[in-house]
Design a protein around this motif. Structure first.
Motif, PDB file in Angstrom:
ATOM      1  N   THR A 175       0.703  -1.147  -0.039  1.00 58.72           N
ATOM      2  CA  THR A 175      -0.043  -0.043  -0.012  1.00 58.72           C
ATOM      3  C   THR A 175       0.801   1.328  -0.037  1.00 58.72           C
ATOM      4  OG1 THR A 175      -0.198   0.094   2.429  1.00 58.72           O
ATOM      5  CG2 THR A 175      -1.883  -1.413   1.362  1.00 58.72           C
ATOM      6  N   ASP A 176       0.208   2.413  -0.266  1.00 56.49           N
ATOM      7  CA  ASP A 176       0.917   3.581  -0.269  1.00 56.49           C
ATOM      8  C   ASP A 176       1.640   3.851   1.066  1.00 56.49           C
ATOM      9  OD1 ASP A 176       0.591   4.377  -2.954  1.00 56.49           O
ATOM     10  OD2 ASP A 176      -1.410   5.690  -2.464  1.00 56.49           O
ATOM     11  N   ASN A 177       0.893   3.586   2.188  1.00 54.36           N
ATOM     12  CA  ASN A 177       1.349   3.751   3.459  1.00 54.36           C
ATOM     13  C   ASN A 177       2.471   2.919   3.798  1.00 54.36           C
ATOM     14  OD1 ASN A 177      -0.487   5.689   4.150  1.00 54.36           O
ATOM     15  ND2 ASN A 177      -2.033   4.361   5.175  1.00 54.36           N
ATOM     16  N   GLU A 178       2.691   1.644   3.112  1.00 50.96           N
ATOM     17  CA  GLU A 178       3.551   0.651   3.877  1.00 50.96           C
ATOM     18  C   GLU A 178       4.846   1.218   2.988  1.00 50.96           C
ATOM     19  OE1 GLU A 178       1.498  -3.516   4.272  1.00 50.96           O
ATOM     20  OE2 GLU A 178       1.555  -2.592   2.301  1.00 50.96           O
ATOM     21  N   LEU A 179       4.644   1.636   1.668  1.00 49.84           N
ATOM     22  CA  LEU A 179       5.727   2.381   0.865  1.00 49.84           C
ATOM     23  C   LEU A 179       6.302   3.516   1.603  1.00 49.84           C
ATOM     24  CD1 LEU A 179       4.686   1.819  -2.735  1.00 49.84           C
ATOM     25  CD2 LEU A 179       6.344   0.542  -1.506  1.00 49.84           C
ATOM     26  N   LYS A 180       5.474   4.176   1.950  1.00 50.98           N
ATOM     27  CA  LYS A 180       6.091   5.295   2.678  1.00 50.98           C
ATOM     28  C   LYS A 180       6.780   5.206   4.039  1.00 50.98           C
ATOM     29  CE  LYS A 180       2.055   8.722   1.418  1.00 50.98           C
ATOM     30  NZ  LYS A 180       1.018   9.475   1.722  1.00 50.98           N
ATOM     31  N   HIS A 181       6.077   4.069   4.748  1.00 52.00           N
ATOM     32  CA  HIS A 181       6.918   3.633   5.961  1.00 52.00           C
ATOM     33  C   HIS A 181       8.647   3.133   5.430  1.00 52.00           C
ATOM     34  CE1 HIS A 181       8.037   1.639   9.665  1.00 52.00           C
ATOM     35  NE2 HIS A 181       8.325   0.449   9.106  1.00 52.00           N
TER      36      HIS A 181
END
Length: 360
Positions: free
Chosen positions: A245-251
């Protein structure tokens, strides 16, 4: 094919029963709609050589073939995930989408329908528009559950010229879209460029940069899942990036930047084995040093890293002592399961001892 999947002589690298492919027919308008809705990934490759792109005449001849009801060669699509990926047929699908949906070009260089030179899709008579939209194309679809190694072998057999390319060019062809875009993004990040300053002093090798970045992502995300062969593990990581997900990539990105700042501050001029202290370790490679330390930096909290930086010289001395003992140095020269497990555990224990026990 050996790069991806080594096998013993006379044996297949996987069970043929795992090959799960269906043949399916599509009307052209259905395929165009799937591309429009992003159910089929067809983003143009920015790095594709111009010689590999179809010109307007080639695209026009394809459209002419549909009007004349001439069957197109079969397409290969990876339907094991959403959106589907194109294994073979990218240029043909782009031509269809650009002409029908985007109306980017008029027909040129036609062999028979010369009255329609420079005609856009909307300029064609209705019966010709209908002939194009209702034309049936055949495709082989790779079904969900098909092992990644099988999909790669299919891709390479259909695209034999790709197998002659370098490792990273092959990866770029196969892992189009999100995975390569993310790796490229990290490789261009100023935090990474600062941390790997010694590479920058050389003629910078972009593929080498990506290899450093991919190793970080692979072990930061999937260390506990590691199984040899090593290259298969790296490509397992690229494949999994489609699902993030976008949030996982941001992390991951945030942790990567934190790790790069820590790597730069902790190792300084030692980071790429430029110091005489490493002269006794001829076989130790910078990328292996980067791999084990950057991942641990990324996994640590800001407070832990601050303590570690304050005890930097102490930590480096103990790392050098570990290398001289020999076992860690041997583990850094192997990609076996035990070697990978040992070298990451060794640095984990070293950092814990420095931060929490003050003495080794």
């Amino acid at each position: 094919m050996g790069y991806y999947h080594d096998s013993k002589d006379g044996q297949l690298p996987y069970n043929p029963n795992d090959v799960d492919i269906r043949q399916q027919s599509f009307a052209v308008h259905h395929i165009v709609e799937m591309i429009k809705e992003e159910d089929i990934y067809l983003q143009p490759e920015k790095r594709r050589r111009r010689s590999e792109e179809w010109n307007k005449e080639q695209k026009s001849r394809l459209i002419e073939s549909l009007i004349m009801r001439i069957p197109l060669p079969i397409f290969y699509l990876d339907g094991s995930r959403t959106p589907w990926r194109v294994i073979d047929g990218t240029q043909r699908l782009k031509a269809l989408y650009e002409y029908i949906e985007e109306q980017e070009f008029g027909l040129v260089g036609l062999e028979y329908l010369k009255n329609f030179e420079r005609a856009f899709f909307s300029d064609l008579p209705f019966n010709y528009q209908r002939a194009i939209q209702t034309a049936i194309i055949e495709a082989y679809i790779i079904n969900p559950g098909t092992p990644e190694r099988i999909k790669q072998d299919i891709f390479l057999r259909i695209n034999p010229d790709v197998d002659k390319l370098s490792v990273w060019k092959r990866r770029r062809f196969y892992y189009r879209g999100a995975p390569m875009q993310f790796i490229d993004k990290l490789a261009r990040d100023t935090h990474f460029l600062d941390a790997t300053g010694q590479i920058a002093l050389r003629a910078r090798n972009r593929d080498e940069d990506r290899e450093y970045v991919l190793r970080f992502v692979a072990f930061f995300c999937f260390l506990s899942s590691y199984r040899p062969p090593y290259n298969d593990f790296l490509e397992y990581t690229l494949d999994r990036l489609y699902d993030f997900t976008d949030n996982e990539l941001k992390h991951i990105y945030s942790s990567f930047k934190k790790a790069m700042d820590a790597y730069r501050d902790f190792w300084s001029d030692l980071s790429f084995l430029s110091d005489a202290e490493f002269s006794d370790f001829k076989k130790l490679r910078s990328i292996d040093l980067f791999e084990i330390w950057s991942v641990h930096f990324g996994l640590r909290s800001g407070d832990e890293l601050e303590i570690l930086m304050n005890r930097r010289e102490y930590a480096i001395r103990h790392f050098m002592a570990l290398l001289k003992e020999g076992e860690l140095q041997e583990a850094l020269q192997s990609t076996s399961f035990n070697a990978i497990e040992f070298r990451f555990r060794a640095i984990h224990d070293l950092i814990n001892n420095v931060i929490y026990r003050y003495a080794y």
